[in-house]
Every structure is written in C-alpha cells, then in structure tokens.
Design an enzyme around this catalytic site. Structure first.
Site, mmCIF file in Angstrom:
data_model
loop_
_atom_site.group_PDB
_atom_site.id
_atom_site.type_symbol
_atom_site.label_atom_id
_atom_site.label_comp_id
_atom_site.label_asym_id
_atom_site.label_seq_id
_atom_site.Cartn_x
_atom_site.Cartn_y
_atom_site.Cartn_z
ATOM 1 N N ASP A 110 28.439 0.752 12.900
ATOM 2 C CA ASP A 110 27.295 0.702 11.995
ATOM 3 C C ASP A 110 26.585 2.047 11.914
ATOM 4 O O ASP A 110 26.014 2.513 12.899
ATOM 5 C CB ASP A 110 26.329 -0.378 12.504
ATOM 6 C CG ASP A 110 25.147 -0.591 11.583
ATOM 7 O OD1 ASP A 110 25.156 -0.054 10.461
ATOM 8 O OD2 ASP A 110 24.213 -1.294 11.985
ATOM 9 N N ASP A 162 24.253 3.465 3.546
ATOM 10 C CA ASP A 162 24.402 2.564 4.685
ATOM 11 C C ASP A 162 25.726 1.824 4.593
ATOM 12 O O ASP A 162 25.889 0.911 3.787
ATOM 13 C CB ASP A 162 23.240 1.570 4.713
ATOM 14 C CG ASP A 162 23.274 0.661 5.928
ATOM 15 O OD1 ASP A 162 24.154 0.845 6.774
ATOM 16 O OD2 ASP A 162 22.412 -0.225 6.022
#
Length: 494
Positions: A104, A322
């Site tokens: 992530d 993201d």
C-alpha cells in the site's frame, strides 16, 4: 524376491524424484522485489460492485481523517482486507515465517496480526492460510518501549504516561468504524534481493512494525483477509524509509500492476528500463503522494478547472496518487461535465445505474473505438493517459460500466478531494523517486520484465512479473501432469 527388491528400489527412486521435484519447484524466490497478486483475482467475476466502492470508502476515511501532527495516524495502515488490491509475501522473524500483506503506497506502517490478537480473521478466500506473528517464536524479536527513539519520534515526544518497560502502542481508527490496535516490535524482515537476471537471494533487514493485538469492525470478518499491511508511504515509519535509513536501499521503488490477469511487478531500486521520463514533482510537506494537477482533457476537449477544485491540501490544484484505491474519484464540480464528454459520441446509449452508483450500458463494439481517451496534465508538462479499456469494465456479456466516480466526500476543511487509483495507474510502470521528490510513469506491459540497477556493483538485472495465485496454478498443473506420469510408471513397474 529380486524382482520385488528392484521394483521397490525403483519406486523409492521415483518417489525421491517427486520430493526433489517438489523442492525445486516450490523453492522459488523473488528482491527487494515482491511477488504481488490482485486481491480480486480468481473471485467471482460478478463480484458486487458495491464491494469496490466500500473498499475505497474505507481507505478514503483514513485519508481524510489523517492528523498531520501524528505520523502513524497520518499514514495509517489501510484496512487489512480491503486497504489495497495487491498483496505480497514476506518473511518476518528468525526463523522467518511467511506473511501475506497488502502492499500500500497510501500507508506508512508495516503491521501484522499477532498471536494474542482479538477478533483477527481466521481464514481468507485469497488462496493462502493466514498467519499470526508470535514474538516468543522469534529469536531476534524485541519489543519497542515508549521511551525509545522510534516511539518518541513517531508520537512527537515522550508520552506523559510513559513508564519504564511500557510498550509503545499504536491505535488506528478508520472511516467505517473499524479499528486496529497493538504495540511495536523490532525484528528481522526477509526480502528477496536481486542477484542476477530473474534471480534472487534472501536478505534480511531489521525494521520496527506493528503487532496487531486487537481488531474491530470489518477488520476481523472480511472474507478477503490478509495478514496485515506493508506501508510504502513517505513517513519515517514506512518500510521504504526504515530500510533506506539503515543503508539497505535507496528511497526509490516502482510498481507495475496488471489489472487483467492480476499480479505484476513491485520493486525497490533504480529502474533503468523502461526509462521513466514522464515525471512531476511531489507537493512538499504532504502526508500522501500528492501532485499538482493542471489540465484534464477528454477526447482532446479540456475540462475547465477552477482554482479550488483540488483543495484537499489548501487552495492548490492537487490530486492524490494512491495505488490502494480501486477506482478514480473526481470532484463533483468537474464530474458532470467530464462524464458528459465521456458519452458525447454515444448519444444513443441507454445509460442505467447499477447498485445506485455505477453508470452502465450495453455496447457491442470495441470500447477503444467508441469512447474517448482521457489525459491528465501535471506540473512539469507530465501527462497521464487513460484509455477506454482502462476506465470501462465489462460487467457481463455486452454490459459495460464506467469506473469514474463522483467524490462527494470532503476533507476536514470542507474541500473536495480528487483521488486517482488503480483505474488510472494500472498497466503502467509507476516510479516513486523519494530522493528527488518526484513521481512518474510510463505505459508498460506489466506481465513482462523491467531492469534494475545494483548500486554497489553497477550491474543491471532483469526482474520479471509475479502472480502468486497464477504461479501456484501453473505449479500445480505441472505437478499434476508429472504425478500422472509417475502413477503410470508405477503401474507398469507393478
């Protein structure tokens, strides 16, 4: 008797060959390269579209709730089962134990579920058994106390309640009401170091990570659970920052995520091929990978951008990059004119809404021929191209849906938020150059290879794509063929 002895010996030899074959096939390593897999890969293609939006909503809750004064809260650690779409296998402890963790770029902390964890998930439908970290089982494990430098720097000072031998705790709450809490541990992490073309060897680094002792809400009951989160954010607590500060790596990493078959490439180091020339500076002093947006074009037509359209971090036109967000979220001010231009060439389409949030339609032609290309322009003349086959996805047969979403959520100061997720980033090599505070990308086939440079030797090595699930399928298919041959041989010998 002699025949029986020969047959037995042959069978033993054959079985020994089977064991050797298993050892050779299963002893596959990957450095500072990660074998990654798309978390939705292999699941029912009719997966609920709401699950995608709920997955993103949980991440956005973290993004919007970030407190710049607290490093851990700022980076958070996304939801362990739905924080991001790709996971990697790493080893932690001595002897190392395998953990499957979500990779992530929007989180800063590495954390895994611990042996004493309350409400931790017990199983996952992603094709692997879940693991828990047990500090007592690792000879190199050390708990981090509240008076140690990592804790005081992370929490911006010594806690008033800190006492000798008191553990340094973390506690993260998410937008959907879920939460994770635990304490910090320092231990070895085992990664795969690139040593040749498509060759790796295991290497260890010592990092501080979170030991998840308690989960609540959706963290403990998602069917697509993983063992934790591997944060690649910019903060000092992130895996990339810790490894770089110890001299293990440079603060440079790249990913190439395949949204067709799943998996892809995730590597730390300097990429020399493909050459990423298309870069834009990261906005300074931002908690997430944030860039300055200049233009948006749909089929060559520009969308007018007002000064305050990308206002998550003040009045600058900014957008968050993201990789853990599935879709792409545009501010309401530009979503309507944007989506009208998307469908302008297809005025005869009957649009309908699926699950009250996705714009869908029937279409029998090639979407790349019937819909416009989207281009995002950034500072330093960088641009990012999104093709129709990227932003449109097939729901079933000839029914297609748009992945563009209107983002009605607001930041703490009431500003609209633009988030560019995997819808935009997939099928591209994305480079995060933290040393030069820049981010870049180039269109690329994420099932192929890239070339990384070894700084110490100056050698350049090829690194290939991985897909944990598909690799397992290929291995099992090969094993099945091999075992069928063995059974046939044993029957002949018998």
């Amino acid at each position: 008797m002699a025949l029986g002895t020969t047959t037995t010996t042959t069978r033993v030899a054959v079985l020994g060959g089977i064991l050797l074959f298993f050892a050779l096939v299963l002893n596959v390593s990957g450095n500072l390269v990660f074998s990654v897999n798309h978390k939705f890969k292999g699941r029912d293609k009719q997966v609920s579209l709401s699950a995608l939006k709920e997955h993103d909503a949980r991440r956005h809750g973290r993004l919007l709730a970030a407190d710049a004064a607290v490093d851990l809260q700022l980076g958070g650690s996304g939801h362990p089962s739905e924080a991001g779409l790709y996971f990697a296998k790493i080893g932690i402890g001595s002897p190392p134990k395998d953990f499957h963790v979500q990779v992530d770029t929007g989180s800063d902390l590495l954390w895994v579920n611990c042996a004493e964890c309350e409400n931790c998930p017990a199983k996952s439908n992603l094709g692997f058994k879940l693991s828990v970290y047990d500090a007592k089982s690792s000879s190199t494990s050390n708990k981090v106390t509240c008076d140690q430098e990592f804790c005081t720097s992370t929490l911006n000072g010594l806690l008033p309640s800190c006492k000798p031998n008191m553990l340094c705790n973390y506690n993260i709450a998410y937008g959907d009401g879920s939460a994770t809490s635990g304490y910090y541990v320092k231990d070895n992490i085992q990664l795969d170091k690139v040593t040749g073309n498509h060759q790796t060897t295991s290497t260890n680094g010592t990092v501080v990570f979170g030991c998840g002792a308690k989960q609540s809400g959706n963290l403990g009951k998602s069917p697509a659970a993983v063992d934790g989160i591997l944060g690649f954010g910019q903060a000092n607590a992130s895996i990339i920052s810790q490894l770089a500060s110890s001299g293990k790596v440079k603060r440079q990493f790249s990913h190439c995520l395949d949204n067709v078959k799943g998996g892809g490439i995730y590597a730390i180091g300097e990429v020399v091929e493909p050459k990423v020339k298309n870069t834009t500076p990261l906005l300074p002093n931002m908690p997430h990978y944030t860039v300055s947006m200049k233009t948006i074009e749909v089929g060559g037509d520009a969308i007018e951008l007002t000064t305050d359209i990308f206002g998550l971090f003040g009045d600058r036109k900014s957008a968050v990059i993201d990789s853990g967000t599935t879709l792409a979220y545009l501010t309401p001010e530009i979503f309507e004119p944007f989506i009208k231009k998307i469908f302008a060439r297809q005025s005869g389409l009957k649009l309908h809404t699926v699950e009250e949030q996705f714009t869908c339609f029937e279409y029998t032609g090639k979407v790349d021929d019937g819909f416009p290309i989207v281009k995002f322009g950034f500072k330093s003349s960088a641009s990012l191209t999104v093709y129709p086959h990227d932003y449109l996805f097939r729901l079933r047969d000839n029914v297609w849906c748009s992945g563009w979403q209107s983002n009605s959520m607001k930041s703490k100061d009431g500003k609209s938020v633009t988030l560019l997720g995997d819808l935009v980033l997939s099928n591209k090599l994305v480079l995060y150059d933290l040393e030069n505070q820049a981010i870049g990308w180039t269109d690329y086939n994420c099932t192929s290879s890239i070339k990384l440079k070894d700084d110490k030797s100056g050698q350049v090595y090829s690194v290939g794509a991985h897909n944990l699930s598909s690799a397992s399928s290929r291995i099992m298919g090969t094993l099945l063929t091999f075992l069928l041959l063995v059974i046939a041989m044993l029957q002949i010998l018998h």
